[in-house]
Design a protein around this motif. Structure first.
Motif, short mmCIF file in Angstrom:
data_model
loop_
_atom_site.label_atom_id
_atom_site.label_comp_id
_atom_site.label_asym_id
_atom_site.label_seq_id
_atom_site.Cartn_x
_atom_site.Cartn_y
_atom_site.Cartn_z
N PHE A 116 -4.80 18.57 -37.62
CA PHE A 116 -5.30 18.84 -36.29
C PHE A 116 -4.39 19.78 -35.52
O PHE A 116 -4.85 20.52 -34.64
CB PHE A 116 -5.46 17.52 -35.52
CG PHE A 116 -6.85 16.94 -35.68
CD1 PHE A 116 -7.27 16.50 -36.92
CD2 PHE A 116 -7.70 16.85 -34.62
CE1 PHE A 116 -8.53 15.97 -37.09
CE2 PHE A 116 -8.97 16.32 -34.77
CZ PHE A 116 -9.39 15.89 -36.01
N HIS A 117 -3.10 19.74 -35.80
CA HIS A 117 -2.20 20.72 -35.18
C HIS A 117 -2.65 22.14 -35.51
O HIS A 117 -2.71 23.01 -34.62
CB HIS A 117 -0.77 20.51 -35.70
CG HIS A 117 0.06 19.62 -34.84
ND1 HIS A 117 0.46 19.96 -33.57
CD2 HIS A 117 0.57 18.39 -35.08
CE1 HIS A 117 1.19 18.98 -33.06
NE2 HIS A 117 1.26 18.02 -33.95
N VAL A 118 -2.98 22.37 -36.76
CA VAL A 118 -3.38 23.72 -37.17
C VAL A 118 -4.70 24.11 -36.52
O VAL A 118 -4.83 25.18 -35.90
CB VAL A 118 -3.48 23.79 -38.71
CG1 VAL A 118 -4.03 25.15 -39.13
CG2 VAL A 118 -2.13 23.53 -39.35
N VAL A 119 -5.73 23.23 -36.65
CA VAL A 119 -7.05 23.52 -36.10
C VAL A 119 -6.98 23.71 -34.59
O VAL A 119 -7.54 24.67 -34.04
CB VAL A 119 -8.03 22.37 -36.45
CG1 VAL A 119 -9.35 22.54 -35.70
CG2 VAL A 119 -8.28 22.34 -37.95
N GLY A 120 -6.29 22.81 -33.90
CA GLY A 120 -6.21 22.88 -32.45
C GLY A 120 -5.41 24.05 -31.95
O GLY A 120 -5.81 24.75 -31.00
N THR A 121 -4.27 24.31 -32.58
CA THR A 121 -3.40 25.38 -32.10
C THR A 121 -4.03 26.75 -32.29
O THR A 121 -3.92 27.62 -31.41
CB THR A 121 -2.04 25.32 -32.82
OG1 THR A 121 -1.44 24.05 -32.58
CG2 THR A 121 -1.12 26.41 -32.30
N VAL A 122 -4.71 26.96 -33.40
CA VAL A 122 -5.39 28.24 -33.62
C VAL A 122 -6.41 28.49 -32.51
O VAL A 122 -6.48 29.59 -31.94
CB VAL A 122 -6.07 28.27 -35.00
CG1 VAL A 122 -7.00 29.48 -35.12
CG2 VAL A 122 -5.02 28.32 -36.11
N MET A 123 -7.20 27.46 -32.18
CA MET A 123 -8.19 27.63 -31.13
C MET A 123 -7.52 27.82 -29.77
O MET A 123 -7.99 28.63 -28.95
CB MET A 123 -9.12 26.41 -31.07
CG MET A 123 -10.32 26.63 -30.15
SD MET A 123 -11.50 25.28 -30.17
CE MET A 123 -10.58 24.04 -29.26
N VAL A 146 0.73 29.42 -25.62
CA VAL A 146 0.41 28.02 -25.89
C VAL A 146 1.67 27.24 -26.24
O VAL A 146 2.29 27.48 -27.29
CB VAL A 146 -0.60 27.92 -27.06
CG1 VAL A 146 -0.95 26.46 -27.32
CG2 VAL A 146 -1.85 28.73 -26.76
N PRO A 147 2.09 26.29 -25.41
CA PRO A 147 3.22 25.43 -25.77
C PRO A 147 2.83 24.52 -26.93
O PRO A 147 1.67 24.10 -27.06
CB PRO A 147 3.49 24.63 -24.48
CG PRO A 147 2.20 24.67 -23.74
CD PRO A 147 1.54 25.97 -24.08
N LEU A 148 3.81 24.18 -27.76
CA LEU A 148 3.49 23.45 -28.99
C LEU A 148 3.05 22.03 -28.74
O LEU A 148 2.49 21.40 -29.64
CB LEU A 148 4.72 23.48 -29.91
CG LEU A 148 5.12 24.86 -30.43
CD1 LEU A 148 6.30 24.73 -31.38
CD2 LEU A 148 3.95 25.56 -31.10
N TYR A 149 3.28 21.49 -27.53
CA TYR A 149 2.80 20.12 -27.30
C TYR A 149 1.27 20.05 -27.28
O TYR A 149 0.69 18.97 -27.44
CB TYR A 149 3.38 19.54 -26.01
CG TYR A 149 2.91 20.16 -24.72
CD1 TYR A 149 1.65 19.91 -24.20
CD2 TYR A 149 3.75 21.00 -23.99
CE1 TYR A 149 1.22 20.47 -23.01
CE2 TYR A 149 3.34 21.57 -22.79
CZ TYR A 149 2.07 21.29 -22.30
OH TYR A 149 1.65 21.85 -21.12
N SER A 150 0.60 21.19 -27.09
CA SER A 150 -0.86 21.17 -27.07
C SER A 150 -1.42 20.69 -28.41
O SER A 150 -2.46 20.02 -28.45
CB SER A 150 -1.41 22.55 -26.73
OG SER A 150 -1.15 23.47 -27.78
N GLY A 151 -0.76 21.03 -29.50
CA GLY A 151 -1.23 20.58 -30.80
C GLY A 151 -1.23 19.07 -30.94
O GLY A 151 -2.09 18.49 -31.61
N PHE A 152 -0.27 18.41 -30.28
CA PHE A 152 -0.21 16.95 -30.34
C PHE A 152 -1.40 16.33 -29.62
O PHE A 152 -1.83 15.22 -29.97
CB PHE A 152 1.10 16.45 -29.72
CG PHE A 152 2.29 16.64 -30.60
CD1 PHE A 152 2.63 15.70 -31.55
CD2 PHE A 152 3.09 17.77 -30.48
CE1 PHE A 152 3.73 15.86 -32.37
CE2 PHE A 152 4.20 17.95 -31.29
CZ PHE A 152 4.52 16.99 -32.24
N MET A 153 -1.92 17.00 -28.62
CA MET A 153 -3.07 16.45 -27.90
C MET A 153 -4.31 16.47 -28.80
O MET A 153 -5.12 15.53 -28.77
CB MET A 153 -3.30 17.23 -26.61
CG MET A 153 -2.16 17.07 -25.62
SD MET A 153 -2.46 17.81 -24.01
CE MET A 153 -2.42 19.57 -24.43
#
Length: 305
Positions: A116-123, A146-153
């Motif tokens: 999900f980190h990969v899918v979310g961060t790319v978007m 994009v700060p990297l904490y967004s991937g955790f969400m």
């Protein structure tokens, strides 16, 4: 209804973590103690309490992220040496490590989180570039805007999906073919990008989701020896999407990110975002089925397809 596994006290094939094992055992003992001496209302209230407790535990990663976002707004000093966004990244990593060390989370959750980190961060990188929403500009731990904490969400959504599979021993009647769900999920993900250049087909995709899952029913049990409960899977999708929309309102209020209409003053996220969350959640559903293959209830033979 009750199945053979419930009658024989067999364990679900998806292993619990130690804390989940204790929670499930407590639920079983309490329900067994009330089986003969309590009325249906009291038993129903206890079952609802167990359901709520397990749902809360399934949300633990997402809840921890929301707490961090709110605390960072309320108490984190503006003049701190470490900027807020970087502090949130480090705090999110610390929560993840702590949950693994304390065995509060299993390895399957970790794989889903990474995916999900990969899918979310790319978007996220694309969407922020297009101006759909923005983050704070400070910080080093980021990719573009994009700060990297967004991937955790995004990962929190996947973590929840994997947990509910295990905690409630989810089974499915007339689950659609995995290849068909994967195709729709791929189209949904693509539309998040292409609608900036081509016509937005989100309502066609919502229709495709309804057609795919309209006949599917989900069964679950609150503890391993409890009776199975059934509900249309589309009802669960709508419920989860609603709570994601609520969580998004908390996140934007905390300033984790903002939409253009919130730049001058915070306002509720429009309900149109609820549809976006419903569609985005379908991507998470499909990804989790690659980890936990949908299975029919024990008394039902799997249907072809």
């Amino acid at each position: 209804m009750t199945d053979d596994g419930a009658q024989n006290g067999s364990l679900p094939d998806r292993a619990f973590t130690p804390l989940e094992e204790r929670l499930d055992a407590w639920a079983h003992r309490r329900m067994a103690a009330l089986a003969d001496e309590a009325g249906p209302w009291r038993r129903g209230l206890l079952e609802f309490a167990v359901f709520t407790a397990k749902q809360a535990w399934a949300c633990i990663f997402g809840a921890a992220m929301l707490v961090l976002l709110v605390l960072s707004r309320l108490i984190y000093p503006d003049d701190a040496l470490l900027v807020r966004s970087d502090a949130l990244v480090l705090a999110a990593v610390a929560v993840q490590v702590l949950m693994l060390v304390l065995r509060l989370e299993g390895g399957r959750e970790l794989w889903v989180i990474l995916l999900f980190h990969v899918v979310g961060t790319v978007m996220e990188v694309f969407k922020t570039h297009m101006g759909s929403w923005t983050y704070e500009v400070d910080g080093l731990l980021r990719i573009g805007g994009v700060p990297l904490y967004s991937g955790f969400m995004y990962a929190a959504v996947g973590s929840y999906m994997v947990r509910v599979f295990r905690l409630f021993d989810l089974r499915f009647t007339r689950y659609p073919p995995i290849w068909a769900t994967a195709l729709v999920a791929a189209a949904i993900y693509a539309n998040f990008f292409t609608h900036h250049y081509l016509p937005d087909i989100r309502w066609l995709l919502v229709g495709a989701v309804v057609l795919l899952y309209a006949r599917c029913a989900m069964s679950f049990r609150n503890h391993r020896t409890g009776p199975r409960r059934r509900m249309p899977i589309l009802v669960s999708f709508v419920g989860v999407a609603f709570f994601l929309w609520v969580a998004e309102n908390v996140g934007t209020w905390a300033g984790a990110w903002i939409y253009p209409h919130q730049s001058a003053q915070w306002h509720l996220v429009p309900l149109t975002k609820f549809v976006a969350w419903l569609l985005l959640m379908m991507i998470s559903v499909v990804l989790v089925t690659f980890v936990h293959r949908p299975e029919a209830p024990e008394l039902e033979a799997p249907e072809p397809g």
